[in-house]
Scaffold this active site. Structure first.
Site, PDB file in Angstrom:
ATOM      1  N   GLU A 149       0.828  -1.203   0.000  1.00 56.91           N
ATOM      2  CA  GLU A 149       0.000   0.000   0.000  1.00 56.91           C
ATOM      3  C   GLU A 149       0.865   1.256   0.000  1.00 56.91           C
ATOM      4  OE1 GLU A 149      -3.757  -1.663   2.691  1.00 56.91           O
ATOM      5  OE2 GLU A 149      -2.227  -0.409   3.644  1.00 56.91           O
ATOM      6  N   CYS A 150       0.546   2.191  -0.855  1.00 63.46           N
ATOM      7  CA  CYS A 150       1.106   3.540  -0.864  1.00 63.46           C
ATOM      8  C   CYS A 150       2.632   3.523  -0.858  1.00 63.46           C
ATOM      9  CB  CYS A 150       0.540   4.350   0.294  1.00 63.46           C
ATOM     10  SG  CYS A 150       0.655   6.137   0.038  1.00 63.46           S
TER      11      CYS A 150
END
Length: 439
Positions: free
Chosen positions: A317-318
């Site tokens: 994620e991210c």
């Protein structure tokens, strides 16, 4: 249920984070076991809470978790604690799209917690009490038990405010210019980077009535019922979780739900470690762009590429997404990353996305079962330049994603996107089952 209090603000920047942390620290100093919480999807404030209290701070977000999830998380996390302190988000009544949903007031009503309102008194005296009256009467279902006035200029200034109080005053905090937490591009400094809250505790204790705060917390908490999920008895899978100064944006509830469904979590540092002996990898968000040189030199980078090529399941994620990309460019300097995702990352001067996400997995052959629906949050200053043939696994009904409402690049058994997901039962169970089937 344990006594609980919410520390809310009139607006962002009024000092509620520093004051919340100082109250937690003062309570810990008295020998109390304090369970901290943060309203909203924020990752940074909870690092301060956790460092102060020695207990993992949990997010309470009605939009991502639903109301039952807020109650469940509060009940489960508060076990063994003496008191809970909940830091609010933005202004007390600021929710999604100008409504109540997701606001600090919403959480107060769900849990039945009284509120202490932090008011920035700089540049005003009697007028701050007009503001307090407005907050106290705006929603009669929210109990504002008292006020802490911050950035008070002098004893005379405090006395001028005291003349027209509209709610009990728990404290008048003098303005200490250098006693606040500095910010940067994703929010405040992390807990390990500042001692501002520890320095502020003594100031707060000198100017606040801690006993009155405890009494308010004990006065009006409503018992709520929730069920605790059991733990899976299936054969465990080992998931390596990247956790260090570069990767530390995780919802603690995500760890719990993975464990309940049979995951053993093994924490490691991509900055310094080789990969542990695991069945899958989980890269959360953080600040990899601040540690590009160290990540490029680390043996972990090549290990991750080799693991991905061999078919190991990897969820990112991210910041984890950018780490899996070909490179990160920042201030004109480009450093090599893992090269798992056919994309290049560029750090921009302003944020590229900020807000809640509604996601659905639409791919048949990625880590998450097709039709998995969940919510999350996105906030990043980076932009991805992707190859023309990349495949996206996630359709966003709300949110920007990597591009045009599409998120979650997937290649082999890798799934990487910008969305910070709040794991549902279906998401966690599907992820663990997929890892187990590939083991």
């Amino acid at each position: 249920m344990i006594p609980a209090i919410i520390i809310a603000g009139t607006h962002s920047g009024c000092g509620k984070t520093t004051i919340s942390g100082a109250i937690m620290s003062a309570l810990v100093k008295r020998g109390l076991k304090v369970q901290p919480f943060k309203v909203g999807p924020d990752f940074i404030d909870p690092t301060h809470h956790t460092a102060i209290c020695g207990r993992s701070s949990r997010n309470l977000d009605p939009y991502m978790m639903k109301e039952k999830g807020v109650i469940d998380t509060f009940r489960q996390a508060s076990g063994g604690a003496d008191i809970a302190v909940i830091e609010g988000v933005m202004g007390l009544f600021d929710g999604l799209e100008g409504e109540d949903t997701g606001s600090t007031a919403h959480v107060s009503k769900i849990l039945g917690c009284p509120v202490i309102l932090v008011v920035d008194a700089k540049g005003a005296s009697r007028s701050v009490n007009a503001m307090v009256k407005g907050f106290a009467t705006f929603d009669p279902n929210v109990k504002i038990g008292g006020v802490i006035f911050n950035r008070v200029g002098s004893k005379r200034h405090a006395e001028m405010i005291r003349q027209s109080l509209m709610a009990p005053a728990f404290g008048y905090i003098p303005w200490e210019k250098n006693k606040s937490i500095e910010s940067r591009h994703l929010g405040l400094r992390m807990a390990h980077e500042t001692s501002a809250i520890d320095e502020f505790r003594d100031i707060l204790e000198e100017n606040c009535d801690i006993d009155a705060i405890i009494d308010l917390a004990e006065s009006s908490f409503n018992e709520r019922y929730c069920e605790t999920e059991g733990t899976s008895q299936a054969h465990p899978v080992r998931i390596g979780v990247a956790y260090d100064q570069a990767f530390n944006f995780y919802y603690a509830d995500n760890f719990d739900i993975l464990r309940r469904h049979g995951a053993e979590l093994v924490f490691f540092s991509p900055l310094t470690d080789s990969l542990p002996d695991v069945d899958a990898l989980y890269f959360g968000g953080g600040y990899p762009e601040l540690f590009c040189a160290e990540l490029e030199r680390s043996p972990c980078r090549a290990d991750v590429k080799k693991a991905a090529d061999s078919g190991m399941p990897i969820y990112a994620e991210c910041g984890g997404l950018t780490y899996l990309s070909e490179s990160i460019e920042m201030d004109g300097n480009k450093t090599k990353m893992c090269g798992v995702i056919p994309a290049e990352t560029v750090k921009m001067d302003r944020f590229q996305a900020l807000g809640y996400v509604d996601a659905e997995s639409t791919a048949a052959d990625c880590l998450l079962p097709r039709g998995t629906v969940y919510r999350g949050h996105e906030f990043h200053y980076t932009k991805l330049h992707v190859a023309s043939d990349v495949r996206f696994a996630l359709e966003l009904k709300r949110g920007r994603g990597i591009e045009d409402g599409k998120d979650g690049i997937y290649i082999q058994n890798v799934l990487a996107g910008y969305t910070h997901a709040y794991f549902t039962e279906k998401l966690a169970l599907g992820l663990v089952h997929k890892i187990r089937s590939l083991k």
